[in-house]
Design a protein around this motif. Sequence first.
Motif, PDB file in Angstrom:
ATOM      1  N   GLN A  44       0.826  -1.210   0.000  1.00  0.00           N
ATOM      2  CA  GLN A  44       0.000   0.000   0.000  1.00  0.00           C
ATOM      3  C   GLN A  44       0.862   1.262   0.000  1.00  0.00           C
ATOM      4  N   GLU A  47       2.253   1.799  -3.450  1.00  0.00           N
ATOM      5  CA  GLU A  47       1.226   2.299  -4.375  1.00  0.00           C
ATOM      6  C   GLU A  47       0.900   3.759  -4.082  1.00  0.00           C
ATOM      7  N   LEU A  48       0.813   4.094  -2.815  1.00  0.00           N
ATOM      8  CA  LEU A  48       0.517   5.472  -2.438  1.00  0.00           C
ATOM      9  C   LEU A  48       1.633   6.414  -2.869  1.00  0.00           C
ATOM     10  N   GLN A  52       1.109   9.614  -5.231  1.00  0.00           N
ATOM     11  CA  GLN A  52       1.490  10.966  -4.814  1.00  0.00           C
ATOM     12  C   GLN A  52       2.350  11.653  -5.868  1.00  0.00           C
ATOM     13  N   VAL A  86       5.620   8.680   1.432  1.00  0.00           N
ATOM     14  CA  VAL A  86       5.263   9.931   0.764  1.00  0.00           C
ATOM     15  C   VAL A  86       6.430  10.908   0.824  1.00  0.00           C
ATOM     16  N   ALA A 257      -5.057   3.199   4.909  1.00  0.00           N
ATOM     17  CA  ALA A 257      -4.220   3.253   3.713  1.00  0.00           C
ATOM     18  C   ALA A 257      -5.041   2.981   2.460  1.00  0.00           C
ATOM     19  N   ILE A 260      -7.259   5.936   1.590  1.00  0.00           N
ATOM     20  CA  ILE A 260      -6.458   7.017   1.022  1.00  0.00           C
ATOM     21  C   ILE A 260      -6.091   6.706  -0.429  1.00  0.00           C
ATOM     22  N   ILE A 261      -5.706   5.479  -0.688  1.00  0.00           N
ATOM     23  CA  ILE A 261      -5.398   5.062  -2.067  1.00  0.00           C
ATOM     24  C   ILE A 261      -6.620   5.249  -2.962  1.00  0.00           C
TER      25      ILE A 261
END
Length: 296
Positions: A44, A47-48, A52, A86, A257, A260-261
Amino acid sequence: MKVKFDTNRFRVKEEEVVELGQWPTKVKPFYKSKKDYKELLESQVSELSELQKKHYASNRHAVLFIFQAMDAAGKDGAIRHVMSGVNPQGCQVSSVQHPSAKELDHDFLWRTNKALPERGHIGIFNRSYYEEVLIVRVHHDILHSQNLPDGLLDECTIWEGRYQSISDMEAHLHRNGTHICKFFLHLSKDEQRKRFIDRIDNPDKNWKLSMADIEERKYWDDYMRAYEHCLSNTSTDESPWYVIPADDKKNARLMIAQIIINTFKSLPIAYPKVSPARRRELKQIRKTLTQGSGAV
């Protein structure tokens, strides 16, 4: 590896009347073991991180994530673990503290509005302007210290007015490209007790606990009612609240998570397209840089 669950199950629908006793503080884990949890979270986070980068490069939208909870619910840990991949240049975490004298001379949204994210950025509020309808509602003495005109201190109208101000402000932000997603980490009173005891027994966590935290437990029912009113009155289709079962920290992080994704995936973000003219320019620059002895 994917964490699969129906996010709508934990989303407060617009105008839904929330009774927190009907919302779980713990659900069946989405991970099978500690190793499985780490692998899921790493996937996750990766991917995030990619999402971003697109969000930052696109520079068209801003995203604001708000975290609210009772003490020891795991807000700090969730933010730290979920957002670990991030780029700090594109993300800012803000924590709401006791208002200063200058902040008390402004409306209750002023001090947090200064920290709103710009386009292409992520803003995270670890507590937020929602404190003004939570702790301030529980502790009326705080309200009376805010230098408001006497005519505005009517307990029958002030909270509805603040809910309306918050909803209007969030709708304004949405119309201008800021997408808001809000998390209430729903912790049981017994689990909080266990975590407080752990803070006493673990020397490295002693600093996290004070007598003031214990005093606040006396107001648990008042806080739950305040949260119920808040969630019921300020969750909208554009700026939803999610009630995250928080008795299992690992599970809560995986859920947050994934939400958010999903929030980022709902946005029309992409790397900027290169125009034919720009591509010709880049080719010329490359040619200049690779011309043997004449290279720059």
